[in-house]
Design a protein around this motif. Structure first.
Motif, PDB file in Angstrom:
ATOM      1  N   ASP A   1       0.851  -1.186   0.000  1.00 41.23           N
ATOM      2  CA  ASP A   1       0.000   0.000   0.000  1.00 41.23           C
ATOM      3  C   ASP A   1       0.888   1.239   0.000  1.00 41.23           C
ATOM      4  OD1 ASP A   1      -2.179   1.665   0.113  1.00 41.23           O
ATOM      5  OD2 ASP A   1      -2.453   1.486   2.283  1.00 41.23           O
ATOM      6  N   PRO A   2       1.469   1.595  -1.159  1.00 44.07           N
ATOM      7  CA  PRO A   2       2.414   2.722  -1.214  1.00 44.07           C
ATOM      8  C   PRO A   2       1.729   4.059  -0.984  1.00 44.07           C
ATOM      9  CG  PRO A   2       1.882   1.993  -3.425  1.00 44.07           C
ATOM     10  CD  PRO A   2       1.255   0.994  -2.484  1.00 44.07           C
ATOM     11  N   LEU A   3       2.483   5.000  -0.422  1.00 46.39           N
ATOM     12  CA  LEU A   3       1.988   6.358  -0.257  1.00 46.39           C
ATOM     13  C   LEU A   3       2.616   7.207  -1.358  1.00 46.39           C
ATOM     14  CD1 LEU A   3       0.500   8.589   1.192  1.00 46.39           C
ATOM     15  CD2 LEU A   3       2.428   8.800   2.783  1.00 46.39           C
ATOM     16  N   LYS A   4       1.779   7.592  -2.325  1.00 42.94           N
ATOM     17  CA  LYS A   4       2.277   8.337  -3.473  1.00 42.94           C
ATOM     18  C   LYS A   4       2.066   9.833  -3.245  1.00 42.94           C
ATOM     19  CE  LYS A   4       1.281   4.598  -6.740  1.00 42.94           C
ATOM     20  NZ  LYS A   4       0.540   4.198  -7.968  1.00 42.94           N
ATOM     21  N   THR A   5       3.150  10.534  -3.001  1.00 44.57           N
ATOM     22  CA  THR A   5       3.098  11.975  -2.771  1.00 44.57           C
ATOM     23  C   THR A   5       4.034  12.680  -3.744  1.00 44.57           C
ATOM     24  OG1 THR A   5       4.934  12.075  -1.201  1.00 44.57           O
ATOM     25  CG2 THR A   5       2.760  11.480  -0.312  1.00 44.57           C
ATOM     26  N   VAL A   6       4.078  14.000  -3.635  1.00 38.69           N
ATOM     27  CA  VAL A   6       4.996  14.775  -4.472  1.00 38.69           C
ATOM     28  C   VAL A   6       6.430  14.320  -4.247  1.00 38.69           C
ATOM     29  CG1 VAL A   6       5.961  17.071  -4.873  1.00 38.69           C
ATOM     30  CG2 VAL A   6       3.490  16.790  -4.597  1.00 38.69           C
ATOM     31  N   GLY A   7       6.782  14.049  -2.983  1.00 36.68           N
ATOM     32  CA  GLY A   7       8.158  13.671  -2.674  1.00 36.68           C
ATOM     33  C   GLY A   7       8.496  12.235  -3.026  1.00 36.68           C
ATOM     34  N   SER A   8       7.530  11.331  -2.888  1.00 32.22           N
ATOM     35  CA  SER A   8       7.842   9.913  -3.101  1.00 32.22           C
ATOM     36  C   SER A   8       7.589   9.430  -4.519  1.00 32.22           C
ATOM     37  CB  SER A   8       7.010   9.054  -2.139  1.00 32.22           C
ATOM     38  OG  SER A   8       5.625   9.077  -2.499  1.00 32.22           O
ATOM     39  N   TYR A   9       6.690  10.110  -5.258  1.00 32.51           N
ATOM     40  CA  TYR A   9       6.216   9.528  -6.517  1.00 32.51           C
ATOM     41  C   TYR A   9       6.360  10.434  -7.743  1.00 32.51           C
ATOM     42  CZ  TYR A   9       2.929   7.261  -9.758  1.00 32.51           C
ATOM     43  OH  TYR A   9       2.352   6.659 -10.846  1.00 32.51           O
ATOM     44  N   TRP A  10       6.044  11.717  -7.596  1.00 34.10           N
ATOM     45  CA  TRP A  10       5.983  12.593  -8.770  1.00 34.10           C
ATOM     46  C   TRP A  10       7.371  12.769  -9.400  1.00 34.10           C
ATOM     47  CZ3 TRP A  10       1.934  17.032  -8.625  1.00 34.10           C
ATOM     48  CH2 TRP A  10       0.740  16.544  -8.102  1.00 34.10           C
ATOM     49  N   PRO A  11       7.504  12.531 -10.696  1.00 37.47           N
ATOM     50  CA  PRO A  11       8.835  12.615 -11.323  1.00 37.47           C
ATOM     51  C   PRO A  11       9.236  14.024 -11.746  1.00 37.47           C
ATOM     52  CG  PRO A  11       7.241  11.828 -12.926  1.00 37.47           C
ATOM     53  CD  PRO A  11       6.497  11.974 -11.622  1.00 37.47           C
ATOM     54  N   TYR A  12       8.245  14.905 -11.973  1.00 40.42           N
ATOM     55  CA  TYR A  12       8.555  16.242 -12.476  1.00 40.42           C
ATOM     56  C   TYR A  12       7.970  17.318 -11.566  1.00 40.42           C
ATOM     57  CZ  TYR A  12       9.247  13.471 -16.719  1.00 40.42           C
ATOM     58  OH  TYR A  12       9.655  12.530 -17.616  1.00 40.42           O
TER      59      TYR A  12
ATOM     60  N   MET B   1      13.888  15.624  -8.351  1.00 39.20           N
ATOM     61  CA  MET B   1      12.802  14.862  -7.758  1.00 39.20           C
ATOM     62  C   MET B   1      13.267  13.423  -7.530  1.00 39.20           C
ATOM     63  SD  MET B   1      10.581  17.200  -7.484  1.00 39.20           S
ATOM     64  CE  MET B   1       9.011  16.415  -7.111  1.00 39.20           C
ATOM     65  N   PRO B   2      13.034  12.866  -6.332  1.00 43.22           N
ATOM     66  CA  PRO B   2      13.553  11.527  -5.988  1.00 43.22           C
ATOM     67  C   PRO B   2      13.127  10.423  -6.952  1.00 43.22           C
ATOM     68  CG  PRO B   2      12.774  12.646  -4.028  1.00 43.22           C
ATOM     69  CD  PRO B   2      12.359  13.501  -5.190  1.00 43.22           C
ATOM     70  N   ASN B   3      11.938  10.522  -7.524  1.00 45.20           N
ATOM     71  CA  ASN B   3      11.446   9.446  -8.391  1.00 45.20           C
ATOM     72  C   ASN B   3      11.521   9.810  -9.868  1.00 45.20           C
ATOM     73  OD1 ASN B   3      10.377   6.782  -8.529  1.00 45.20           O
ATOM     74  ND2 ASN B   3       8.357   7.595  -9.001  1.00 45.20           N
ATOM     75  N   ALA B   4      12.435  10.703 -10.215  1.00 39.80           N
ATOM     76  CA  ALA B   4      12.551  11.149 -11.611  1.00 39.80           C
ATOM     77  C   ALA B   4      12.876   9.999 -12.556  1.00 39.80           C
ATOM     78  CB  ALA B   4      13.621  12.228 -11.719  1.00 39.80           C
ATOM     79  N   ASP B   5      13.598   8.991 -12.062  1.00 34.74           N
ATOM     80  CA  ASP B   5      13.981   7.856 -12.912  1.00 34.74           C
ATOM     81  C   ASP B   5      13.051   6.663 -12.732  1.00 34.74           C
ATOM     82  OD1 ASP B   5      16.181   9.287 -13.867  1.00 34.74           O
ATOM     83  OD2 ASP B   5      17.427   8.657 -12.170  1.00 34.74           O
ATOM     84  N   GLY B   6      11.922   6.887 -12.042  1.00 34.03           N
ATOM     85  CA  GLY B   6      11.019   5.769 -11.761  1.00 34.03           C
ATOM     86  C   GLY B   6       9.986   5.512 -12.841  1.00 34.03           C
TER      87      GLY B   6
END
Length: 355
Positions: free
Chosen positions: A97-108, A163-168
């Motif tokens: 159950d991931p928590l998708k936020t600006v910091g954890s998920y958004w690439p841009y 952004m931490p998930n830019a390569d995700g």
């Protein structure tokens, strides 16, 4: 019906905007003026295309965010009720159950600015200045510990933010990479003879059934619960923490636990406590300031810890009363507890989880 009517009208308008000749032929409207097109053309691209000139600081962003966004997203971007969280979730994307936020998920970062500028605040979209949108975006970054408290975001340094998930994410290239799988679908007489069902999806483990799982859990539960109870009974005579607990004001602890509900959005205590928007607070009373492992503190908090300051009664009371007066530019957005009795109660409650 109005929804589909609007879609049809929107499609027609788009077609006429793209082809003035079509609009003239249909005898509807007129070609859109450049300034009219510019008013609707608000999209911001990941490469920065479309960004307006402007800037906004974390400090200004906090005030604008509290006034315009906190009612839905919480004062610390931690979410309120069923409204989405904008901060947190680091390292959870692989969880069930991931928590998708600006910091954890958004690439841009451009998506943040674009959405806030285009759609927020709720019920009053596009009423904020470009500088206010920069400030809110900066505060959201700060809430995710991606920038420091003195950071100022502008069109000039916008692309410098990583952004931490830019390569995700990957480019959707199915039109070329999977083209060899594509064939014309058979739409009639696909199979000769009578069609029979030969297997259930559940048997194939496509939709597995877990019949009897609840009964099994119910049977196992008493056995699992019995062991700790027996162990507790056996260990009861040898418990030593009773002496420490006696030093606490139990009634004040109970009251403090109730008041602490105001803090639970950001802080956890007790068994399994972990860092959230704020650090977990087990052992905080008497411990060094800014020392919880794995939590990124503000500069001011970190400096107090490096100077050897501890959470003694005086410091804890001052911080609970007015955090921003105790530590300049603290990440703690909470204004403080107004009642002296509440402050004493929370301090006693924190003491109870620190022994």
């Amino acid at each position: 019906m109005s929804k589909y009517r609007n879609l049809l009208i929107g499609s027609a308008l788009a077609a006429m905007a793209a082809s003035p000749a079509l609009a003239e032929k249909l005898g509807l409207g007129r070609p859109a003026l450049p300034e009219e097109i510019a008013a609707w053309n608000l999209d911001i691209h990941p490469d920065g295309t479309g960004l307006p000139v402007g800037s906004g600081s974390v400090e200004d962003g906090e005030a604008v965010f509290v006034e315009n966004c906190a009612v839905c997203h919480g004062e610390f971007a931690e979410g309120s009720g069923n409204w989405p969280k904008l901060a947190g979730g680091e390292g959870t994307l692989a969880d069930k159950d991931p928590l998708k936020t600006v910091g954890s998920y958004w690439p841009y970062l451009s998506t943040v600015y674009d959405y806030v500028r285009r759609s927020m605040p709720f019920g009053a979209a596009q009423t904020m200045s470009d500088d206010d949108v920069y400030a809110i975006t900066a505060y959201i970054l700060y809430s995710n510990y991606l920038v420091e408290d003195d950071f100022v975001l502008s069109n000039e340094n916008f692309l410098d933010v990583e952004m931490p998930n830019a390569d995700g994410f990957i480019v959707d290239d199915r039109d070329t990479a999977e083209a060899h799988f594509w064939t014309e679908p058979c739409m009639e007489n696909c199979k000769e003879g009578e069609v029979k069902i030969t297997m259930r999806a559940a048997v194939l483990d496509v939709t597995p059934e877990e019949e009897g799982a609840e009964e099994a859990a119910a049977e196992e539960a008493p056995a699992e619960a019995a062991a700790p109870a027996e162990e507790a009974k056996a260990e009861e005579p040898a418990e030593e923490p009773v002496v420490a607990a006696a030093a606490l004001d139990t009634e004040l602890v109970k009251k403090g636990e109730k008041v602490f509900k105001k803090c639970k959005a950001c802080h956890q205590v007790g068994e399994g406590a972990a860092n959230k928007t704020g650090p977990m607070l087990n052992g905080v009373v008497g411990g060094p300031i800014g020392a919880v492992e794995g939590f990124k503190y503000s500069k001011g908090m970190a400096e107090l810890g490096e100077a050897g300051e501890t959470w003694n009664e005086e410091n804890l009371t001052a911080f609970l009363t007015k955090p921003k007066s105790f530590i300049k530019k603290t990440k703690m957005g909470f204004a403080g507890l107004k009642k002296e009795d509440d402050i004493k109660a929370v301090a006693e409650y924190l003491k109870s989880v620190s022994q």
